[in-house]
Design an enzyme around this catalytic site. Structure first.
Site, mmCIF file in Angstrom:
data_model
loop_
_atom_site.group_PDB
_atom_site.id
_atom_site.type_symbol
_atom_site.label_atom_id
_atom_site.label_comp_id
_atom_site.label_asym_id
_atom_site.label_seq_id
_atom_site.Cartn_x
_atom_site.Cartn_y
_atom_site.Cartn_z
ATOM 1 N N ARG A 102 0.503 -1.388 -0.073
ATOM 2 C CA ARG A 102 0.044 0.084 0.093
ATOM 3 C C ARG A 102 0.980 1.213 -0.137
ATOM 4 O O ARG A 102 1.907 1.529 0.884
ATOM 5 C CB ARG A 102 -1.245 0.078 1.448
ATOM 6 C CG ARG A 102 -1.529 1.528 1.498
ATOM 7 C CD ARG A 102 -2.633 0.765 2.660
ATOM 8 N NE ARG A 102 -4.208 0.867 2.223
ATOM 9 C CZ ARG A 102 -5.285 1.291 2.544
ATOM 10 N NH1 ARG A 102 -4.931 1.638 3.796
ATOM 11 N NH2 ARG A 102 -5.903 -0.217 2.098
ATOM 12 N N HIS A 129 -7.304 1.157 -5.859
ATOM 13 C CA HIS A 129 -7.331 0.154 -5.200
ATOM 14 C C HIS A 129 -8.494 -1.272 -5.526
ATOM 15 O O HIS A 129 -9.418 -1.646 -4.957
ATOM 16 C CB HIS A 129 -8.665 0.914 -4.364
ATOM 17 C CG HIS A 129 -7.976 0.021 -2.330
ATOM 18 N ND1 HIS A 129 -7.485 -0.983 -2.283
ATOM 19 C CD2 HIS A 129 -9.502 0.255 -1.325
ATOM 20 C CE1 HIS A 129 -7.720 -0.931 -0.770
ATOM 21 N NE2 HIS A 129 -8.616 -0.620 -0.261
ATOM 22 N N GLN A 132 -10.426 -3.918 -2.962
ATOM 23 C CA GLN A 132 -11.329 -3.361 -2.168
ATOM 24 C C GLN A 132 -13.057 -3.628 -3.564
ATOM 25 O O GLN A 132 -13.712 -4.205 -3.094
ATOM 26 C CB GLN A 132 -11.300 -1.809 -2.079
ATOM 27 C CG GLN A 132 -12.684 -0.840 -1.767
ATOM 28 C CD GLN A 132 -12.880 -1.659 -0.123
ATOM 29 O OE1 GLN A 132 -12.095 -1.763 0.913
ATOM 30 N NE2 GLN A 132 -14.315 -2.235 -0.057
ATOM 31 N N ASP A 224 -16.937 7.319 -0.875
ATOM 32 C CA ASP A 224 -16.821 7.565 -0.228
ATOM 33 C C ASP A 224 -15.566 8.509 0.064
ATOM 34 O O ASP A 224 -16.596 10.032 -0.294
ATOM 35 C CB ASP A 224 -15.193 7.091 -1.556
ATOM 36 C CG ASP A 224 -13.695 6.612 -0.755
ATOM 37 O OD1 ASP A 224 -13.821 6.344 0.310
ATOM 38 O OD2 ASP A 224 -12.627 6.307 -1.805
ATOM 39 N N CYS A 264 -16.035 1.457 1.273
ATOM 40 C CA CYS A 264 -15.437 1.089 1.794
ATOM 41 C C CYS A 264 -14.753 0.590 2.466
ATOM 42 O O CYS A 264 -13.809 0.560 3.219
ATOM 43 C CB CYS A 264 -14.042 1.368 0.396
ATOM 44 S SG CYS A 264 -13.246 3.016 0.397
ATOM 45 N N ARG A 292 -13.343 -8.776 2.352
ATOM 46 C CA ARG A 292 -12.019 -8.216 1.887
ATOM 47 C C ARG A 292 -11.116 -9.797 1.815
ATOM 48 O O ARG A 292 -10.320 -9.964 1.274
ATOM 49 C CB ARG A 292 -11.119 -7.179 2.381
ATOM 50 C CG ARG A 292 -11.851 -5.755 1.949
ATOM 51 C CD ARG A 292 -11.348 -5.342 0.737
ATOM 52 N NE ARG A 292 -9.504 -5.119 0.683
ATOM 53 C CZ ARG A 292 -9.633 -4.233 0.795
ATOM 54 N NH1 ARG A 292 -9.494 -3.297 1.851
ATOM 55 N NH2 ARG A 292 -7.278 -4.095 1.168
#
Ligand code: CP
Ligand code: NVA
Length: 305
Positions: A102, A129, A132, A224, A264, A292
């Protein structure tokens, strides 16, 4: 040849569908038929940004697959003191069987993957991402039992989450409407690539500035945070222009009556979503978080060979 998982476009439609089916199987069999694909293997998990879900789901996922996860915060390894990505990649390749990272710029992940002789999975960059959105596609599939006969509406900042939704629509062939204000639009190049790729799968992608247009008839409504990690200095500007893009009961009422709300996480209640909607029956945010784990296990089984 090693295969990395840096964006959803790194796999074709069949492979992606299979990953979701495998994830559903792994979820069902979690406590009955353990999959020990990573037995005896160590996996490096590099974090240059904070994380709850990605860190815990990868650590648990590697452990459940019989492997050993190494949590490497960039604050503690030489990468954080300026050792090059190229050398980090070559050193880690001598110790471990796979890397999850990440970080900030996506080019860093590409460089790491280029110089590592072991597979690399993207656990979030400024641009994408993928893990996700694979979990989100799985969550939608569990509810609607289809990969392509749904409409997804993404409302808000045209960020890494929006970009991975674009890639998912292109590959899975569903309808995606993104509503973002001027100044927060998704990257035009990524939109064009996704639109071109979507032609092959029947996916339909629309980018608008009108959240109502995007939400009409949607099966999945998602959003988001207004300011992503690393954008703290731009947070005030974004808060002002994204305020009219809040997802709330009124907006949700334009969606399909069976519509679900996704996020998310982490969420800022009262900003991009109201607490009422977040806590409502339509909200599947904790299923997404759980998925996830399962989808990343499927991705690891496929990627860390
Ligand atoms: N959704 C997600 O990636 O959460 P974390 O930042 O907690 O990993
Ligand atoms: N867009 C958010 C997602 C966090 C999981 C960020 O990058 O901070």
């Amino acid at each position: 040849m090693k295969r990395d998982f840096l964006t959803i476009l790194d796999r074709d439609t069949e492979e992606l569908r299979q990953l979701i089916h495998n994830a559903i199987e792994l979820k069902k069999q979690r406590y009955t038929v353990p999959n020990k694909h990573l037995q005896g293997k160590s996996i490096a998990l590099i974090f240059e940004k904070s994380s709850t879900r990605t860190r815990v789901s990868f650590e648990v996922g590697v452990t459940e697959l019989g492997g050993y996860p190494l949590f490497l915060s960039s604050a503690d390894i030489q990468l954080g003191r300026g050792e090059s990505v190229k050398d980090t990649a070559r050193v880690l390749s001598r110790y471990v069987s796979g890397i999850m990272i990440r970080t900030y710029g996506h080019s860093k992940v590409e460089e790491l993957a280029k110089y590592a002789s072991i597979p690399v999975i993207n656990g979030l960059t400024d641009e994408f991402h993928p893990c996700q959105i694979m979990a989100d596609v799985m969550t939608a599939y569990e509810r609607f039992n289809t990969f392509d006969k749904i409409k997804v509406a993404y409302i808000g900042d045209g960020n890494n989450i929006a970009h991975s939704w674009l890639n998912a629509a292109a590959r899975f062939g569903f309808e995606l409407a993104i509503a973002s204000p001027v100044g927060c639009e998704p990257n035009k190049e990524f939109v064009k690539t996704a639109m071109d790729e979507a032609k092959k799968t029947g996916g339909k992608i629309v980018v608008t500035s009108d959240p109502k247009v995007a939400v009409i008839g949607a099966h999945v409504v998602t959003t988001d945070v207004w300011a992503s990690m690393g954008q703290e200095s731009d947070a005030a500007r974004k808060a002002e222009i994204l305020a009219p893009y809040q997802v709330n009961r009124g907006l949700m009422s334009l969606a399909s009556p069976e519509a679900i709300f996704m996020h998310c996480l982490p969420a800022h209640l009262g900003e991009e979503v109201t607490e009422e909607l977040f806590e409502s029956k339509a909200s599947v945010v904790f299923d997404e978080a759980e998925n996830r784990l399962h989808v990343q296990k499927a991705i690891m089984v496929d990627t860390y060979r």
